[in-house]
Design a protein around this motif. Structure first.
Motif, PDB file in Angstrom:
ATOM      1  N   SER A 124       0.835  -1.192   0.000  1.00 59.21           N
ATOM      2  CA  SER A 124       0.000   0.000   0.000  1.00 59.21           C
ATOM      3  C   SER A 124       0.873   1.246   0.000  1.00 59.21           C
ATOM      4  CB  SER A 124      -0.895  -0.018   1.246  1.00 59.21           C
ATOM      5  OG  SER A 124      -1.710   1.118   1.276  1.00 59.21           O
ATOM      6  N   GLY A 125       0.601   2.161  -0.934  1.00 60.12           N
ATOM      7  CA  GLY A 125       1.345   3.412  -1.024  1.00 60.12           C
ATOM      8  C   GLY A 125       2.732   3.295  -1.633  1.00 60.12           C
ATOM      9  N   ALA A 126       3.091   2.138  -2.127  1.00 62.11           N
ATOM     10  CA  ALA A 126       4.427   1.956  -2.716  1.00 62.11           C
ATOM     11  C   ALA A 126       4.551   2.703  -4.044  1.00 62.11           C
ATOM     12  CB  ALA A 126       4.712   0.474  -2.941  1.00 62.11           C
ATOM     13  N   ASP A 127       5.733   3.215  -4.307  1.00 63.94           N
ATOM     14  CA  ASP A 127       6.029   3.875  -5.575  1.00 63.94           C
ATOM     15  C   ASP A 127       6.711   2.850  -6.478  1.00 63.94           C
ATOM     16  OD1 ASP A 127       6.823   5.392  -7.729  1.00 63.94           O
ATOM     17  OD2 ASP A 127       7.813   6.938  -6.542  1.00 63.94           O
ATOM     18  N   LEU A 128       5.954   2.342  -7.426  1.00 64.99           N
ATOM     19  CA  LEU A 128       6.451   1.328  -8.360  1.00 64.99           C
ATOM     20  C   LEU A 128       6.411   1.869  -9.793  1.00 64.99           C
ATOM     21  CD1 LEU A 128       4.634  -1.602  -6.608  1.00 64.99           C
ATOM     22  CD2 LEU A 128       7.097  -1.531  -6.974  1.00 64.99           C
ATOM     23  N   ARG A 129       6.587   3.190  -9.917  1.00 65.00           N
ATOM     24  CA  ARG A 129       6.608   3.802 -11.248  1.00 65.00           C
ATOM     25  C   ARG A 129       7.660   3.132 -12.120  1.00 65.00           C
ATOM     26  NH1 ARG A 129       8.889   8.893 -10.541  1.00 65.00           N
ATOM     27  NH2 ARG A 129       9.195   8.282  -8.390  1.00 65.00           N
ATOM     28  N   GLU A 130       7.251   2.819 -13.336  1.00 64.21           N
ATOM     29  CA  GLU A 130       8.140   2.251 -14.348  1.00 64.21           C
ATOM     30  C   GLU A 130       8.807   0.942 -13.908  1.00 64.21           C
ATOM     31  OE1 GLU A 130      10.756   5.288 -15.893  1.00 64.21           O
ATOM     32  OE2 GLU A 130       9.100   6.691 -16.117  1.00 64.21           O
ATOM     33  N   ALA A 131       8.235   0.284 -12.906  1.00 60.74           N
ATOM     34  CA  ALA A 131       8.767  -1.007 -12.463  1.00 60.74           C
ATOM     35  C   ALA A 131       8.408  -2.093 -13.474  1.00 60.74           C
ATOM     36  CB  ALA A 131       8.214  -1.373 -11.089  1.00 60.74           C
ATOM     37  N   ASN A 132       9.254  -3.099 -13.573  1.00 62.74           N
ATOM     38  CA  ASN A 132       8.981  -4.240 -14.441  1.00 62.74           C
ATOM     39  C   ASN A 132       8.376  -5.349 -13.589  1.00 62.74           C
ATOM     40  OD1 ASN A 132       8.840  -6.217 -16.352  1.00 62.74           O
ATOM     41  ND2 ASN A 132      11.038  -6.491 -16.573  1.00 62.74           N
TER      42      ASN A 132
END
Length: 114
Positions: free
Chosen positions: A33-41
């Protein structure tokens, strides 16, 4: 980064995992919850029953990911690749899917905010 490393870092209070390579990772049932996974594969990752409430998944690669029964309420999925993703039972209330590729995704239904 492995699933175990991500979960340990999250448990220690880290939230920024942008650009992480978690292809094929088993994160079923994980609280992110609330994690920043922008552009993660997260290609082919197992995120079934995961808590991704308010997670930032902008431009993430979720192609073929299992998101069945995942909690994605208010998640940011702008421009995410959800091609062939499994979305059966996923809670996408308030999620932002602007520009997301949902081609061949299963379980995709809208609107969520009706």
């Amino acid at each position: 980064m492995t699933a175990q490393e991500l979960l340990a870092a999250y448990a220690a209070g880290e939230r920024n995992f942008s650009g992480a390579d978690l292809s094929g990772a088993d994160l079923s049932g994980a609280n992110l919850s609330g994690a920043d996974l922008r552009e993660a594969n997260l290609n082919e990752a197992n995120l079934s029953v995961a808590d991704l409430h308010r997670a930032n998944l902008r431009k993430a690669n979720l192609s073929g990911a299992d998101l069945s029964d995942a909690y994605l309420r208010e998640a940011i999925l702008n421009d995410a690749n959800l091609k062939r993703a499994i979305l059966e039972g996923a809670n996408l209330d308030g999620a932002n899917l602007s520009g997301a590729d949902l081609s061949e995704a299963s379980g995709f239904m809208e609107p969520w905010n009706s």
